[in-house]
Motif scaffolding. Sequence first.
Motif, PDB file in Angstrom:
ATOM      1  N   GLY A  10     -10.475  -5.942   3.030  1.00 46.96           N
ATOM      2  CA  GLY A  10     -10.973  -6.423   1.551  1.00 46.96           C
ATOM      3  C   GLY A  10     -10.277  -6.783   0.477  1.00 46.96           C
ATOM      4  O   GLY A  10     -11.216  -5.838  -0.108  1.00 46.96           O
ATOM      5  N   ARG A  11      -9.610  -6.251   0.410  1.00 40.95           N
ATOM      6  CA  ARG A  11      -9.070  -6.222  -1.177  1.00 40.95           C
ATOM      7  C   ARG A  11      -9.103  -4.789  -1.775  1.00 40.95           C
ATOM      8  O   ARG A  11     -10.475  -5.166  -2.563  1.00 40.95           O
ATOM      9  N   GLY A  12      -9.102  -4.122  -1.311  1.00 39.08           N
ATOM     10  CA  GLY A  12      -9.176  -2.612  -2.378  1.00 39.08           C
ATOM     11  C   GLY A  12      -9.739  -1.527  -2.181  1.00 39.08           C
ATOM     12  O   GLY A  12     -10.380  -0.830  -3.074  1.00 39.08           O
TER      13      GLY A  12
ATOM     14  N   ASP B 233      -3.661 -12.150   4.559  1.00 44.62           N
ATOM     15  CA  ASP B 233      -4.643 -10.946   4.311  1.00 44.62           C
ATOM     16  C   ASP B 233      -5.048 -10.303   5.710  1.00 44.62           C
ATOM     17  O   ASP B 233      -4.758  -9.242   6.012  1.00 44.62           O
ATOM     18  N   ILE B 234      -5.310 -11.414   6.724  1.00 43.42           N
ATOM     19  CA  ILE B 234      -5.389 -10.898   8.254  1.00 43.42           C
ATOM     20  C   ILE B 234      -4.787  -9.768   8.331  1.00 43.42           C
ATOM     21  O   ILE B 234      -4.703  -8.388   8.959  1.00 43.42           O
ATOM     22  N   ARG B 235      -2.931  -9.915   8.621  1.00 41.18           N
ATOM     23  CA  ARG B 235      -2.665  -9.716   9.082  1.00 41.18           C
ATOM     24  C   ARG B 235      -1.928  -8.434   8.739  1.00 41.18           C
ATOM     25  O   ARG B 235      -1.616  -7.166   9.135  1.00 41.18           O
ATOM     26  N   THR B 236      -1.599  -8.081   7.593  1.00 44.87           N
ATOM     27  CA  THR B 236      -1.546  -7.281   6.364  1.00 44.87           C
ATOM     28  C   THR B 236      -2.885  -6.129   7.067  1.00 44.87           C
ATOM     29  O   THR B 236      -2.361  -4.910   6.830  1.00 44.87           O
TER      30      THR B 236
ATOM     31  N   MET C 123       1.255  -4.834  16.234  1.00 46.08           N
ATOM     32  CA  MET C 123       0.462  -5.450  15.157  1.00 46.08           C
ATOM     33  C   MET C 123       0.148  -4.422  14.063  1.00 46.08           C
ATOM     34  O   MET C 123      -0.008  -4.399  12.873  1.00 46.08           O
ATOM     35  N   VAL C 124       0.997  -3.036  14.726  1.00 54.51           N
ATOM     36  CA  VAL C 124       0.920  -1.903  12.893  1.00 54.51           C
ATOM     37  C   VAL C 124       2.222  -1.091  13.585  1.00 54.51           C
ATOM     38  O   VAL C 124       3.123  -1.435  14.236  1.00 54.51           O
TER      39      VAL C 124
END
Length: 148
Positions: free
Chosen positions: A12-14, A55-58, A82-83
């Motif tokens: 969620g960005r930050g 975003d989801i993958r990151t 995934m990681v």
Amino acid sequence: MENDTADVPAAGRGGHVQGVILAHCGGALPAFSGRLGLLGAEEYVFNPLCLTADDIRTDLAKLYLDTAAAGTDANLAAAVTMVPRDHLVYGADAGVPCSNEKNMKRNIDALRNSHVLTPQEVDALGHRAFGLFPAAAQRHRDAIAAAA
């Protein structure tokens, strides 16, 4: 005693959460991570943060996964899709009713004989938590020094 948790960027960005290490190689999450990346940002999926597929993958790649009862190549192969490989941490489930010396040894043997991880990557699993938990690393160094 000093608070000793891992500080890992959150979804969620930050945002940040502490101590995001999922047990058992993340369970089924790595196997579903591709599906989340493909479909998680579709308009029909509840997505209050408006995350994109990237975003989801990151965000999934920011997680850490332990190897407790999950040191087999099937688990590890899904995990490393995934990681990053340096987000795998050794885990043992020691002290719980479903774990005993025999099955913990089988898990270690599976790790040592892995075709997914190199021997160097397997060796690093046992030390990686020290980077995530510096106070525990210091307690370990202090104990080693005291025993010398």
